[in-house]
Design a protein around this motif. Structure first.
Motif, PDB file in Angstrom:
ATOM      1  N   LEU A  53      61.634  87.198  44.367  1.00  0.00           N
ATOM      2  CA  LEU A  53      62.064  86.290  43.504  1.00  0.00           C
ATOM      3  C   LEU A  53      63.181  86.797  42.347  1.00  0.00           C
ATOM      4  CD1 LEU A  53      58.722  84.627  42.988  1.00  0.00           C
ATOM      5  CD2 LEU A  53      60.375  83.884  44.494  1.00  0.00           C
ATOM      6  N   CYS A  74      51.761  81.418  51.409  1.00  0.00           N
ATOM      7  CA  CYS A  74      52.227  83.177  51.544  1.00  0.00           C
ATOM      8  C   CYS A  74      50.981  83.955  52.020  1.00  0.00           C
ATOM      9  CB  CYS A  74      52.583  83.459  50.135  1.00  0.00           C
ATOM     10  SG  CYS A  74      54.277  83.028  49.746  1.00  0.00           S
ATOM     11  N   GLN A  75      49.644  83.715  51.478  1.00  0.00           N
ATOM     12  CA  GLN A  75      48.530  84.221  51.839  1.00  0.00           C
ATOM     13  C   GLN A  75      48.287  84.279  53.372  1.00  0.00           C
ATOM     14  OE1 GLN A  75      44.851  83.449  49.831  1.00  0.00           O
ATOM     15  NE2 GLN A  75      46.172  82.856  48.022  1.00  0.00           N
ATOM     16  N   ALA A  78      54.124  79.331  42.085  1.00  0.00           N
ATOM     17  CA  ALA A  78      52.922  79.835  42.857  1.00  0.00           C
ATOM     18  C   ALA A  78      51.983  79.033  43.257  1.00  0.00           C
ATOM     19  CB  ALA A  78      52.584  80.870  41.679  1.00  0.00           C
ATOM     20  N   GLU A  79      51.642  77.894  42.616  1.00  0.00           N
ATOM     21  CA  GLU A  79      50.318  77.066  43.115  1.00  0.00           C
ATOM     22  C   GLU A  79      50.826  76.427  44.574  1.00  0.00           C
ATOM     23  OE1 GLU A  79      48.846  74.701  40.077  1.00  0.00           O
ATOM     24  OE2 GLU A  79      47.916  73.279  41.644  1.00  0.00           O
ATOM     25  N   LEU A 104      55.652  88.095  51.852  1.00  0.00           N
ATOM     26  CA  LEU A 104      55.976  88.848  50.697  1.00  0.00           C
ATOM     27  C   LEU A 104      57.119  87.939  49.962  1.00  0.00           C
ATOM     28  CD1 LEU A 104      55.134  92.587  51.201  1.00  0.00           C
ATOM     29  CD2 LEU A 104      53.832  90.911  50.042  1.00  0.00           C
ATOM     30  N   LEU A 105      57.331  88.016  48.701  1.00  0.00           N
ATOM     31  CA  LEU A 105      58.686  87.260  48.318  1.00  0.00           C
ATOM     32  C   LEU A 105      59.245  88.380  47.047  1.00  0.00           C
ATOM     33  CD1 LEU A 105      56.904  83.920  46.932  1.00  0.00           C
ATOM     34  CD2 LEU A 105      58.215  84.367  49.087  1.00  0.00           C
ATOM     35  N   ILE A 134      53.193  77.393  46.548  1.00  0.00           N
ATOM     36  CA  ILE A 134      53.425  78.206  47.643  1.00  0.00           C
ATOM     37  C   ILE A 134      52.269  79.545  48.106  1.00  0.00           C
ATOM     38  CG2 ILE A 134      54.523  80.421  46.545  1.00  0.00           C
ATOM     39  CD1 ILE A 134      56.205  77.971  49.167  1.00  0.00           C
ATOM     40  N   GLY A 135      51.470  79.470  46.885  1.00  0.00           N
ATOM     41  CA  GLY A 135      50.297  80.416  47.168  1.00  0.00           C
ATOM     42  C   GLY A 135      49.588  80.631  48.437  1.00  0.00           C
ATOM     43  N   LEU A 171      59.467  78.825  38.177  1.00  0.00           N
ATOM     44  CA  LEU A 171      58.558  80.049  38.452  1.00  0.00           C
ATOM     45  C   LEU A 171      57.605  80.009  37.563  1.00  0.00           C
ATOM     46  CD1 LEU A 171      58.044  82.438  39.943  1.00  0.00           C
ATOM     47  CD2 LEU A 171      59.998  83.564  38.716  1.00  0.00           C
ATOM     48  N   ALA A 172      57.659  79.664  36.192  1.00  0.00           N
ATOM     49  CA  ALA A 172      56.745  79.496  34.899  1.00  0.00           C
ATOM     50  C   ALA A 172      55.480  78.787  35.258  1.00  0.00           C
ATOM     51  CB  ALA A 172      57.350  79.696  33.842  1.00  0.00           C
ATOM     52  N   THR A 173      55.782  77.748  36.073  1.00  0.00           N
ATOM     53  CA  THR A 173      54.817  76.410  36.011  1.00  0.00           C
ATOM     54  C   THR A 173      54.224  76.391  37.497  1.00  0.00           C
ATOM     55  OG1 THR A 173      56.612  75.098  36.370  1.00  0.00           O
ATOM     56  CG2 THR A 173      55.954  75.527  34.116  1.00  0.00           C
TER      57      THR A 173
END
Lengths: 291, 291
Positions: free
Chosen positions: B122, B113-114, B106-107, B119-120, B109-110, B101-103
């Motif tokens: 976590l 999700c858009q 997001a990149e 909506l996640l 799955i971004g 999650l810290a690394t």
């Protein structure tokens, strides 16, 4: 006097989350650790641990834990004058809010811990749980945004953290082409830390929006910034955490001029001894937060 | 058919951690939410919630939660063909390890999700708890380092994260002037994530050291890096998280040439519908992890 071998076994079982690990930490067999806990329960006439659904202390066990941790703190003071008498490696357990830990905490406390050879056992908790663990004696100090006093503890105002509502420029262009309208806020996904995170609601109330809004939940400070950077949503991010992104323009405010200041308070045991006093002084000297 | 208003009330109470908040989320009064839970319990003939010490589902409640979350996932598929029928804002709850999650998460799955307007929700869990929540139906997917299969779920290998033993050059000079000796490792403070974090032990076993060692505990990925940067200790940090510090030389390996590769696995419900399928495809395409 109390047989501290028994209390140490209790504290170690709870700290390591199991009998086998506690045995490893104490250099004892698992059954020797169990035997110590049993002896303690027989002497006390009541259980100190609940085994399921997860291992935790009973109220009586919590009171013992509170006591033994205070004694361990006081032992640290003794160790400076009689270094050979005591084990140097006791850890100081502190509840802290996630954003402080992800930003200014280590820099503020690093030199102090190095100089004192102090080890930290940090637990991330929101203010309600953090203060409860403080009352229960499970942590020796708590850094949170509530000034609510804890019996037997002191409270020091630490300054404030400034939060800004940030998103990528692309996100702003996509979701707020006409600024923050009622309609756009109703559809633009936000990111919130967890069910207790009210920053987003406070920010939205501040711009006059009180309806519900779609949001992701991300209980990680760094993950939060990464999700904002990946364009998943906008969210309230500490200014000091996003300074690089703000300079580079990869994150921008969705409402320039708006911010929230969150005060932080350091709660610590009154009888925590010299180590706690000096740690509090070290925190007092930090210039990272706004006073 | 089951009255889904009742199951929705149950899921919302658990998601928001309380009746009042669930009422806010559903646009109902607190007592209306309580009434729905009571009705559900009367129809079922057994409780679905335990109120203390904290609000959680009974085993029967967990089975209902599992069911309603699967239904909500399937509803998402329906919403793409019949968009007006369903609420668009259901959140997908996923258990994830803190370092992912810290690394890279997001990149990776971004965009997905858009595009899906997903909506996640976590939750950060280590692998044992994450897989248990998966079995209990509390999360729809789990990203962790265990390939242990979950009944009713599929498992996809995601690649590996490489961890390096890092500290500041100053820390290395202070604690390891003669390299990693038995004596120096016995006294040099390490940083570990929490009681279940065995990376440090594995690294030390790899260099032939098996005694106990002093360590801080820091259950925050970003806090972990900050503590290493503040000179508080050395610790196993994902290479992708420390790339900037490694380039700048502010963090260096205490044992050049040594690293640990941690595999990651994506566990997801077999009957999670098209959204879960497409999310899994999106994760499969990520190039951030080493295959």
């Amino acid at each position: 006097m109390i047989d501290y071998k028994l209390l140490e076994a209790l504290a170690t079982v709870l700290e390591h989350g199991g009998f086998e690990r506690a045995g490893d930490a104490l250099g004892l067999s698992q059954s020797a650790v169990s035997q110590r806990i049993r002896t303690l329960e027989i002497r006390l006439g009541q259980p100190v641990l609940v085994r399921s659904p997860e291992l935790r202390a009973t109220p009586a066990g919590q009171r013992l834990l509170n006591h033994v941790q205070q004694v361990q703190l006081l032992e640290r003071d003794l160790a400076t004058s009689l270094p050979t008498l005591t084990e140097p490696s006791s850890r100081l357990r502190i509840a802290i809010n996630a954003d402080s830990l992800a930003t200014w905490w280590a820099e503020a406390i690093g030199r102090f811990c190095q100089e004192e050879g102090l080890l930290l056992d940090l637990v991330i908790e929101d203010q309600d749980v953090g203060l409860r663990r403080m009352r229960e004696g499970d942590v020796a100090a708590c850094l949170c945004s509530s000034p609510q006093p804890v019996a037997g503890a002191r409270c020091m105002a630490m300054g404030t953290m400034t939060y800004l509502p940030l998103a990528t420029p692309d996100y702003v262009a996509r979701h707020f082409p006409d600024g923050l309208t009622e309609e756009s806020l109703r559809h633009a996904p936000a990111i919130i830390f967890g069910p207790n995170d009210q920053l987003q609601h406070r920010f939205l109330a501040g711009v006059g929006f009180r309806s519900s809004f779609p949001h992701h939940r991300c209980p990680s400070s760094e993950g939060f910034v990464k999700m904002a950077l990946a364009g998943l949503g906008y969210g309230m991010i500490p200014e000091i955490q996003a300074s690089r992104e703000l300079s580079a323009g990869t994150l921008v405010s969705i409402a320039p001029g708006h911010h929230l200041d969150v005060p932080l308070y350091w709660h610590f045991w009154r009888h925590g001894g010299g180590t706690m006093e000096r740690m509090t002084q070290a925190l007092k000297r930090t210039r990272i937060l706004q006073r």
